[in-house]
Write a protein that holds these residues in place. Structure first.
Motif, PDB file in Angstrom:
ATOM      1  N   THR A 143      -5.362  74.119  70.172  1.00 23.23           N
ATOM      2  CA  THR A 143      -6.785  73.983  69.898  1.00 23.23           C
ATOM      3  C   THR A 143      -7.112  74.863  68.701  1.00 23.23           C
ATOM      4  N   VAL A 144      -7.625  74.237  67.648  1.00 22.47           N
ATOM      5  CA  VAL A 144      -7.955  74.940  66.413  1.00 22.47           C
ATOM      6  C   VAL A 144      -9.431  74.704  66.118  1.00 22.47           C
ATOM      7  N   ASN A 145     -10.206  75.780  66.077  1.00 17.60           N
ATOM      8  CA  ASN A 145     -11.654  75.695  65.823  1.00 17.60           C
ATOM      9  C   ASN A 145     -12.336  74.681  66.741  1.00 17.60           C
ATOM     10  N   GLY A 146     -11.933  74.664  67.991  1.00 23.54           N
ATOM     11  CA  GLY A 146     -12.539  73.773  68.968  1.00 23.54           C
ATOM     12  C   GLY A 146     -12.026  72.346  68.927  1.00 23.54           C
ATOM     13  N   ASN A 147     -11.097  72.046  68.044  1.00 27.10           N
ATOM     14  CA  ASN A 147     -10.532  70.707  67.942  1.00 27.10           C
ATOM     15  C   ASN A 147      -9.138  70.692  68.541  1.00 27.10           C
ATOM     16  N   ARG A 148      -8.892  69.733  69.409  1.00 27.26           N
ATOM     17  CA  ARG A 148      -7.587  69.620  70.049  1.00 27.26           C
ATOM     18  C   ARG A 148      -6.643  68.834  69.137  1.00 27.26           C
ATOM     19  N   LEU A 149      -5.544  69.452  68.765  1.00 31.62           N
ATOM     20  CA  LEU A 149      -4.536  68.819  67.926  1.00 31.62           C
ATOM     21  C   LEU A 149      -3.294  68.587  68.771  1.00 31.62           C
ATOM     22  N   THR A 150      -2.919  67.336  68.955  1.00 32.28           N
ATOM     23  CA  THR A 150      -1.736  67.026  69.756  1.00 32.28           C
ATOM     24  C   THR A 150      -0.529  66.839  68.850  1.00 32.28           C
ATOM     25  N   LEU A 151       0.631  67.098  69.414  1.00 36.01           N
ATOM     26  CA  LEU A 151       1.865  66.883  68.670  1.00 36.01           C
ATOM     27  C   LEU A 151       1.982  65.395  68.365  1.00 36.01           C
ATOM     28  N   THR A 152       2.195  65.074  67.103  1.00 36.93           N
ATOM     29  CA  THR A 152       2.322  63.696  66.667  1.00 36.93           C
ATOM     30  C   THR A 152       3.603  63.555  65.868  1.00 36.93           C
ATOM     31  N   ILE A 153       4.395  62.571  66.237  1.00 32.50           N
ATOM     32  CA  ILE A 153       5.656  62.294  65.550  1.00 32.50           C
ATOM     33  C   ILE A 153       5.528  60.893  64.989  1.00 32.50           C
ATOM     34  N   GLY A 154       6.006  60.690  63.785  1.00 26.04           N
ATOM     35  CA  GLY A 154       5.858  59.369  63.201  1.00 26.04           C
ATOM     36  C   GLY A 154       6.894  59.082  62.140  1.00 26.04           C
ATOM     37  N   GLY A 155       6.786  57.893  61.587  1.00 27.68           N
ATOM     38  CA  GLY A 155       7.717  57.484  60.554  1.00 27.68           C
ATOM     39  C   GLY A 155       7.144  56.395  59.686  1.00 27.68           C
ATOM     40  N   VAL A 156       7.767  56.236  58.522  1.00 25.16           N
ATOM     41  CA  VAL A 156       7.369  55.207  57.571  1.00 25.16           C
ATOM     42  C   VAL A 156       8.638  54.544  57.056  1.00 25.16           C
ATOM     43  N   ARG A 157       8.602  53.242  56.955  1.00 22.94           N
ATOM     44  CA  ARG A 157       9.731  52.485  56.429  1.00 22.94           C
ATOM     45  C   ARG A 157       9.179  51.453  55.466  1.00 22.94           C
ATOM     46  N   ALA A 158       9.755  51.389  54.263  1.00 18.59           N
ATOM     47  CA  ALA A 158       9.315  50.415  53.267  1.00 18.59           C
ATOM     48  C   ALA A 158      10.547  49.753  52.667  1.00 18.59           C
ATOM     49  N   TYR A 159      10.678  48.453  52.889  1.00 19.82           N
ATOM     50  CA  TYR A 159      11.833  47.728  52.367  1.00 19.82           C
ATOM     51  C   TYR A 159      11.851  47.709  50.836  1.00 19.82           C
ATOM     52  N   ASN A 160      10.690  47.903  50.202  1.00 14.03           N
ATOM     53  CA  ASN A 160      10.672  47.892  48.744  1.00 14.03           C
ATOM     54  C   ASN A 160      11.370  49.120  48.157  1.00 14.03           C
ATOM     55  N   HIS A 161      11.708  50.112  48.961  1.00 14.85           N
ATOM     56  CA  HIS A 161      12.478  51.270  48.502  1.00 14.85           C
ATOM     57  C   HIS A 161      13.977  51.027  48.614  1.00 14.85           C
ATOM     58  N   THR A 162      14.339  49.862  49.112  1.00 18.52           N
ATOM     59  CA  THR A 162      15.743  49.490  49.262  1.00 18.52           C
ATOM     60  C   THR A 162      16.006  48.245  48.414  1.00 18.52           C
ATOM     61  N   ASN A 163      17.054  48.269  47.635  1.00 12.25           N
ATOM     62  CA  ASN A 163      17.381  47.120  46.799  1.00 12.25           C
ATOM     63  C   ASN A 163      18.085  46.064  47.653  1.00 12.25           C
ATOM     64  N   LEU A 164      17.326  45.108  48.138  1.00 14.59           N
ATOM     65  CA  LEU A 164      17.877  44.062  48.998  1.00 14.59           C
ATOM     66  C   LEU A 164      18.649  43.005  48.207  1.00 14.59           C
ATOM     67  N   TYR A 165      18.628  43.096  46.886  1.00 18.44           N
ATOM     68  CA  TYR A 165      19.325  42.111  46.049  1.00 18.44           C
ATOM     69  C   TYR A 165      20.738  42.555  45.701  1.00 18.44           C
ATOM     70  N   SER A 166      21.191  43.624  46.303  1.00 21.91           N
ATOM     71  CA  SER A 166      22.539  44.126  46.018  1.00 21.91           C
ATOM     72  C   SER A 166      23.331  44.184  47.322  1.00 21.91           C
ATOM     73  N   LYS A 167      24.443  44.939  47.305  1.00 22.09           N
ATOM     74  CA  LYS A 167      25.216  45.167  48.522  1.00 22.09           C
ATOM     75  C   LYS A 167      24.520  46.228  49.364  1.00 22.09           C
ATOM     76  N   LYS A 168      24.891  46.262  50.633  1.00 25.56           N
ATOM     77  CA  LYS A 168      24.292  47.235  51.542  1.00 25.56           C
ATOM     78  C   LYS A 168      24.554  48.654  51.054  1.00 25.56           C
ATOM     79  N   THR A 169      23.495  49.434  51.006  1.00 24.85           N
ATOM     80  CA  THR A 169      23.584  50.840  50.578  1.00 24.85           C
ATOM     81  C   THR A 169      22.823  51.675  51.608  1.00 24.85           C
ATOM     82  N   ALA A 170      22.736  52.966  51.348  1.00 21.71           N
ATOM     83  CA  ALA A 170      21.979  53.851  52.230  1.00 21.71           C
ATOM     84  C   ALA A 170      20.534  53.381  52.295  1.00 21.71           C
ATOM     85  N   GLU A 171      19.973  53.401  53.488  1.00 22.41           N
ATOM     86  CA  GLU A 171      18.598  52.962  53.671  1.00 22.41           C
ATOM     87  C   GLU A 171      17.696  54.171  53.865  1.00 22.41           C
ATOM     88  N   ARG A 172      16.458  54.052  53.401  1.00 18.34           N
ATOM     89  CA  ARG A 172      15.514  55.173  53.444  1.00 18.34           C
ATOM     90  C   ARG A 172      14.559  55.060  54.613  1.00 18.34           C
TER      91      ARG A 172
END
Length: 176
Positions: A143-172
């Motif tokens: 609780t910070v300044n009367g506001n309850r902040l809960t633990l939040t876990i999340g993620g983002v995935r964007a295929y445009n950061h991966t070159n799908l026109y080539s061979k399989k490489t590391a994915e972000r």
């Protein structure tokens, strides 16, 4: 391969373990807010999606050169969800709130030569180029300044950061 370790900072846990004094104790519970829909964590040009929709209605893109499948949005979300359940065992963990954008439309091979106005729903395919999600752990909060902040876990995935026109490489993947 590096190991990802998630450590809660300044987490506060409620304990209802009254030990040997349980008979003399009076239990006072916080009043839980009514089950209203939480405000969206991101709005902009996104739409809400469910795991079932992503699993059942969306295709998984492949790398064009070797036809290797990418990791799907569902696999990414479920992996983070599983890691959250394992790391925070015994805590209340909510279902993920998922937002997607930039729909990519396609069609099955049998409908490749059909005009667009003659396509049946079964001829169409879709996937989303971008996906973001959050998983809240309401039993770990500060609780910070009367506001309850809960633990939040999340993620983002964007295929445009991966070159799908080539061979399989590391994915972000981005995890927070």
């Amino acid at each position: 391969m590096e190991t990802l370790q998630i450590t809660p900072v300044m987490a506060q846990r409620r304990s209802l373990n009254f030990g040997e004094y349980a008979e003399e104790a009076t239990l006072v519970m916080e009043e839980q807010p009514t089950k209203e829909k939480r405000p969206l964590f991101i709005e902009a040009n996104t739409i809400e999606a469910s795991l079932e929709h992503l699993r059942n209605d969306c295709i998984i893109p492949v790398f064009a050169k070797d036809n290797e499948a990418t990791l799907s949005h569902v696999a990414f979300i479920e992996t983070v969800q599983d890691a959250t359940r394992t790391f925070f065992q015994g805590e209340q963990i909510e279902l993920p709130d998922i937002r997607v954008s930039h729909v990519i439309k396609g069609r099955i091979p049998e409908a490749i030569h059909k005009p667009a106005n003659q396509l049946l729903e079964s001829d169409k395919t879709i996937y989303y180029e971008r996906c973001a999600f959050v998983i809240q752990v309401p039993t770990i909060y500060e609780t910070v300044n009367g506001n309850r902040l809960t633990l939040t876990i999340g993620g983002v995935r964007a295929y445009n950061h991966t070159n799908l026109y080539s061979k399989k490489t590391a994915e972000r993947f981005k995890v927070f």
